[in-house]
Design a protein around this motif. Structure first.
Motif, PDB file in Angstrom:
ATOM      1  N   LEU A 285      50.105  60.507  19.727  1.00  0.00           N
ATOM      2  CA  LEU A 285      49.099  59.768  18.955  1.00  0.00           C
ATOM      3  C   LEU A 285      49.126  58.284  19.284  1.00  0.00           C
ATOM      4  O   LEU A 285      48.089  57.602  19.196  1.00  0.00           O
ATOM      5  N   ALA A 286      50.286  57.751  19.675  1.00  0.00           N
ATOM      6  CA  ALA A 286      50.368  56.329  20.031  1.00  0.00           C
ATOM      7  C   ALA A 286      49.525  56.028  21.263  1.00  0.00           C
ATOM      8  O   ALA A 286      49.045  54.900  21.441  1.00  0.00           O
ATOM      9  N   GLU A 287      49.314  57.016  22.111  1.00  0.00           N
ATOM     10  CA  GLU A 287      48.474  56.848  23.296  1.00  0.00           C
ATOM     11  C   GLU A 287      47.026  57.249  23.016  1.00  0.00           C
ATOM     12  O   GLU A 287      46.086  56.624  23.522  1.00  0.00           O
ATOM     13  N   LEU A 288      46.837  58.268  22.176  1.00  0.00           N
ATOM     14  CA  LEU A 288      45.493  58.812  21.945  1.00  0.00           C
ATOM     15  C   LEU A 288      44.660  57.931  21.023  1.00  0.00           C
ATOM     16  O   LEU A 288      43.475  57.658  21.298  1.00  0.00           O
ATOM     17  N   VAL A 289      45.248  57.455  19.921  1.00  0.00           N
ATOM     18  CA  VAL A 289      44.477  56.730  18.908  1.00  0.00           C
ATOM     19  C   VAL A 289      43.867  55.436  19.447  1.00  0.00           C
ATOM     20  O   VAL A 289      42.682  55.153  19.208  1.00  0.00           O
ATOM     21  N   PRO A 290      44.613  54.588  20.192  1.00  0.00           N
ATOM     22  CA  PRO A 290      43.966  53.372  20.721  1.00  0.00           C
ATOM     23  C   PRO A 290      42.765  53.676  21.620  1.00  0.00           C
ATOM     24  O   PRO A 290      41.769  52.931  21.593  1.00  0.00           O
ATOM     25  N   ALA A 291      42.844  54.728  22.403  1.00  0.00           N
ATOM     26  CA  ALA A 291      41.720  55.087  23.268  1.00  0.00           C
ATOM     27  C   ALA A 291      40.508  55.500  22.432  1.00  0.00           C
ATOM     28  O   ALA A 291      39.361  55.156  22.754  1.00  0.00           O
ATOM     29  N   ILE A 292      40.738  56.239  21.329  1.00  0.00           N
ATOM     30  CA  ILE A 292      39.624  56.647  20.461  1.00  0.00           C
ATOM     31  C   ILE A 292      39.014  55.426  19.778  1.00  0.00           C
ATOM     32  O   ILE A 292      37.782  55.301  19.687  1.00  0.00           O
ATOM     33  N   VAL A 293      39.866  54.516  19.312  1.00  0.00           N
ATOM     34  CA  VAL A 293      39.350  53.304  18.660  1.00  0.00           C
ATOM     35  C   VAL A 293      38.506  52.492  19.641  1.00  0.00           C
ATOM     36  O   VAL A 293      37.432  51.978  19.293  1.00  0.00           O
ATOM     37  N   GLN A 294      38.962  52.386  20.883  1.00  0.00           N
ATOM     38  CA  GLN A 294      38.217  51.636  21.889  1.00  0.00           C
ATOM     39  C   GLN A 294      36.841  52.248  22.127  1.00  0.00           C
ATOM     40  O   GLN A 294      35.853  51.533  22.296  1.00  0.00           O
ATOM     41  N   ASP A 295      36.761  53.582  22.130  1.00  0.00           N
ATOM     42  CA  ASP A 295      35.479  54.251  22.337  1.00  0.00           C
ATOM     43  C   ASP A 295      34.519  54.016  21.184  1.00  0.00           C
ATOM     44  O   ASP A 295      33.290  54.067  21.378  1.00  0.00           O
ATOM     45  N   ASP A 308      42.951  47.609  13.046  1.00  0.00           N
ATOM     46  CA  ASP A 308      44.392  47.388  12.998  1.00  0.00           C
ATOM     47  C   ASP A 308      45.075  48.738  13.214  1.00  0.00           C
ATOM     48  O   ASP A 308      44.942  49.654  12.397  1.00  0.00           O
ATOM     49  N   ILE A 309      45.783  48.875  14.330  1.00  0.00           N
ATOM     50  CA  ILE A 309      46.445  50.141  14.669  1.00  0.00           C
ATOM     51  C   ILE A 309      47.936  49.987  14.416  1.00  0.00           C
ATOM     52  O   ILE A 309      48.584  49.100  14.985  1.00  0.00           O
ATOM     53  N   ILE A 310      48.479  50.831  13.543  1.00  0.00           N
ATOM     54  CA  ILE A 310      49.899  50.790  13.191  1.00  0.00           C
ATOM     55  C   ILE A 310      50.523  52.116  13.634  1.00  0.00           C
ATOM     56  O   ILE A 310      50.101  53.191  13.196  1.00  0.00           O
ATOM     57  N   ILE A 344      39.606  47.936   9.349  1.00  0.00           N
ATOM     58  CA  ILE A 344      39.800  49.390   9.430  1.00  0.00           C
ATOM     59  C   ILE A 344      41.190  49.612  10.000  1.00  0.00           C
ATOM     60  O   ILE A 344      41.458  49.268  11.159  1.00  0.00           O
ATOM     61  N   ARG A 345      42.069  50.132   9.174  1.00  0.00           N
ATOM     62  CA  ARG A 345      43.470  50.305   9.559  1.00  0.00           C
ATOM     63  C   ARG A 345      43.715  51.767   9.921  1.00  0.00           C
ATOM     64  O   ARG A 345      43.420  52.670   9.143  1.00  0.00           O
ATOM     65  N   VAL A 346      44.254  51.973  11.128  1.00  0.00           N
ATOM     66  CA  VAL A 346      44.563  53.330  11.608  1.00  0.00           C
ATOM     67  C   VAL A 346      46.070  53.424  11.761  1.00  0.00           C
ATOM     68  O   VAL A 346      46.669  52.716  12.585  1.00  0.00           O
ATOM     69  N   MET A 347      46.686  54.323  10.978  1.00  0.00           N
ATOM     70  CA  MET A 347      48.148  54.469  10.987  1.00  0.00           C
ATOM     71  C   MET A 347      48.502  55.872  11.473  1.00  0.00           C
ATOM     72  O   MET A 347      47.926  56.867  11.016  1.00  0.00           O
ATOM     73  N   THR A 348      49.442  55.926  12.412  1.00  0.00           N
ATOM     74  CA  THR A 348      49.873  57.206  12.982  1.00  0.00           C
ATOM     75  C   THR A 348      51.332  57.468  12.648  1.00  0.00           C
ATOM     76  O   THR A 348      52.150  56.546  12.635  1.00  0.00           O
ATOM     77  N   THR A 354      46.228  58.379   9.393  1.00  0.00           N
ATOM     78  CA  THR A 354      45.575  57.855   8.194  1.00  0.00           C
ATOM     79  C   THR A 354      44.607  56.755   8.611  1.00  0.00           C
ATOM     80  O   THR A 354      44.985  55.831   9.341  1.00  0.00           O
ATOM     81  N   VAL A 355      43.363  56.861   8.154  1.00  0.00           N
ATOM     82  CA  VAL A 355      42.327  55.862   8.436  1.00  0.00           C
ATOM     83  C   VAL A 355      41.904  55.239   7.110  1.00  0.00           C
ATOM     84  O   VAL A 355      41.435  55.941   6.214  1.00  0.00           O
ATOM     85  N   GLN A 356      42.085  53.940   7.028  1.00  0.00           N
ATOM     86  CA  GLN A 356      41.787  53.231   5.775  1.00  0.00           C
ATOM     87  C   GLN A 356      40.761  52.140   6.059  1.00  0.00           C
ATOM     88  O   GLN A 356      40.923  51.340   6.976  1.00  0.00           O
ATOM     89  N   ASP A 357      39.680  52.142   5.280  1.00  0.00           N
ATOM     90  CA  ASP A 357      38.645  51.122   5.468  1.00  0.00           C
ATOM     91  C   ASP A 357      38.486  50.317   4.196  1.00  0.00           C
ATOM     92  O   ASP A 357      39.071  50.620   3.161  1.00  0.00           O
ATOM     93  N   SER A 358      37.671  49.275   4.285  1.00  0.00           N
ATOM     94  CA  SER A 358      37.435  48.377   3.138  1.00  0.00           C
ATOM     95  C   SER A 358      35.993  48.466   2.679  1.00  0.00           C
ATOM     96  O   SER A 358      35.431  47.495   2.190  1.00  0.00           O
ATOM     97  N   GLY A 359      35.409  49.655   2.832  1.00  0.00           N
ATOM     98  CA  GLY A 359      34.015  49.840   2.473  1.00  0.00           C
ATOM     99  C   GLY A 359      33.810  50.116   1.004  1.00  0.00           C
ATOM    100  O   GLY A 359      34.620  49.725   0.153  1.00  0.00           O
ATOM    101  N   HIS A 360      32.741  50.859   0.703  1.00  0.00           N
ATOM    102  CA  HIS A 360      32.382  51.077  -0.698  1.00  0.00           C
ATOM    103  C   HIS A 360      33.111  52.258  -1.323  1.00  0.00           C
ATOM    104  O   HIS A 360      32.944  52.550  -2.513  1.00  0.00           O
ATOM    105  N   GLY A 361      33.920  52.998  -0.540  1.00  0.00           N
ATOM    106  CA  GLY A 361      34.682  54.110  -1.100  1.00  0.00           C
ATOM    107  C   GLY A 361      33.878  55.393  -1.175  1.00  0.00           C
ATOM    108  O   GLY A 361      32.693  55.434  -0.810  1.00  0.00           O
TER     109      GLY A 361
END
Length: 418
Positions: A285-295, A308-310, A344-348, A354-361
């Motif tokens: 996931l440390a390799e996969l998630v950054p590539a997905i975020v970039q896309d 923010d990728i953690i 938008i925080r993406v934690m692996t 876990t994907v956490q955003d600051s939107g309207h919920g």
């Protein structure tokens, strides 16, 4: 090639077996009877003839005296040998003379021959009566065996006949069909029924997955295809500037990525969950998630969003790479669509993302609808791609999706892989 029923084949087979067995026993009985009868006649006549010869040697004046059953012809008697008894040396059975039957012992040759004849007419009549009695009883026994065979064959093949009728009544346009056998049916019939029912269950699952795939594909693909077509038409308009054309092309590219993920998920639903096990691989996931975020950064181009990728090592999972990528991509895209600014925080972790955003919920009704979708294990529902589509994937693969609304605003979606 014409075929016959199993009951008919079993009945005919048992009938042929009974007839052949009866014929074999009768033939064996006749042969044994004839041999035993011949030994008895030979012993009896030889004993009488030897007694006669001894008397002649010891008593020169001895003369044979015929009885009603035993007579002597030729040497040692005044009665000439009849033409019917003019036979070779030895024992001869069932020789007709007049209206009677005799067993004949011929001793010597030429004019010195002696013939001793035993009248067996009454014995032959008794033997004939016994033979007819045996034939009659055998016929009755064969008829009883045939009836018992027919009844037994009918009882034996009744579960298979019922199973054959149940199979013939199966219709390809109905789901949930099962075949039933009698509670006391043979184990073989029960094994056949269980195997067939298991096969019907797999067919029902396959048909249901195909229906879901067609239903979801026709619903979910319509919107992105329309976006691609309309955007391409606008981009090809000669009045549109080059900068606007590039924007439209980027939108087409983003929509194409979205469709690619969507198709990956839809194809997942069309597969047997057991077959998906062969697609499992170790995914970092440390390799996969950054590539997905970039896309997906392109989707946030007009918004004030920061990614923010953690990564918390170890963060490797066993899952189908394309399906995991599509599911994570949908979570990120859903967070982008529901947020205008913020982070938008993406934690692996080693168990999921876990994907956490600051939107309207997410409202309570929306969250209830998503969890209902999970409980129904992938039933169709409107609402486009996003969390509900991921819920279908979780139900199909055994993953777990948890969605919470944050007090400070926004949504937290946790995808746990099995």
């Amino acid at each position: 090639m014409p075929t016959t029923s199993l009951k008919r084949q079993v009945t005919l087979g048992m009938l042929m077996y009974t007839l052949l067995l009866s014929l074999g026993v009768a033939t064996h009985g006749v042969i044994v009877n004839e041999n035993v009868e011949r030994l008895i006649w030979e012993s009896l006549l030889q004993s009488e003839f030897e007694h006669f010869q001894k008397r002649q040697l010891t008593d020169s004046g001895y003369q044979w005296a015929d009885t009603d059953l035993l007579q002597l012809f030729g040497r040692g008697s005044d009665t000439p040998i009849p033409a019917e008894f003019d036979l070779a040396h030895g024992i001869h059975d069932e020789i007709s003379f007049g209206k009677k039957q005799f067993v004949v012992l011929v001793d010597g040759a030429g004019p010195d021959r002696s013939v001793m004849a035993l009248d067996i007419t009454d014995i032959e009549k008794a033997e004939q009566q016994l033979i007819w009695m045996i034939l009659g009883s055998s016929t009755v026994l064969v008829c009883v065996l045939v009836l018992v065979t027919i009844f037994g064959a009918r009882r034996l093949v009744r579960p298979l006949s019922g199973l054959a009728r149940a199979i013939a009544e199966l219709s390809p346009d109905r789901n949930g069909q099962r075949v039933q056998v009698e509670p006391h049916a043979p184990k073989e019939a029960q094994v056949i029924a269980e195997g067939l029912n298991s096969y019907l269950m797999r067919i029902d699952d396959f048909v249901e997955r195909e229906r879901k795939f067609i239903r979801m594909a026709s619903h979910e693909l319509r919107t992105p295809i329309a976006v691609v077509v309309s955007t391409a038409e606008v981009a090809l308009d000669p009045l549109v500037s080059q900068r606007s054309t590039e924007t439209h092309l980027r939108r087409i590219l983003a929509t194409a990525h979205e469709m690619q993920n969507l198709i990956t998920l839809l194809l997942t639903f069309a597969r047997d969950p057991a077959r998906l096990q062969s697609m499992m691989e170790l995914v970092d996931l440390a390799e996969l998630v950054p590539a997905i975020v970039q896309d997906h950064r392109l989707l946030a181009g007009s918004k004030e969003l920061v990614f923010d990728i953690i990564t918390t090592p170890p963060c490797s999972i066993h899952a189908p790479r394309q399906i995991a990528s599509a599911a994570i991509g949908n979570l990120i895209r859903n967070a982008i669509e529901n947020s205008e600014h913020g982070t938008i925080r993406v934690m692996t972790t080693s168990s999921g993302v876990t994907v956490q955003d600051s939107g309207h919920g997410v409202s309570e009704s929306e969250r209830s609808r998503i969890y209902t979708q999970l409980a129904r294990a992938g039933s169709a529902a409107a609402g486009g791609i996003g969390l509900e589509l991921i819920a279908r994937a979780c139900a199909h693969l055994g993953w777990h999706l948890d969605i919470d609304s944050l007090e400070a605003g926004g949504t937290k979606a946790t995808l746990t892989f099995r």
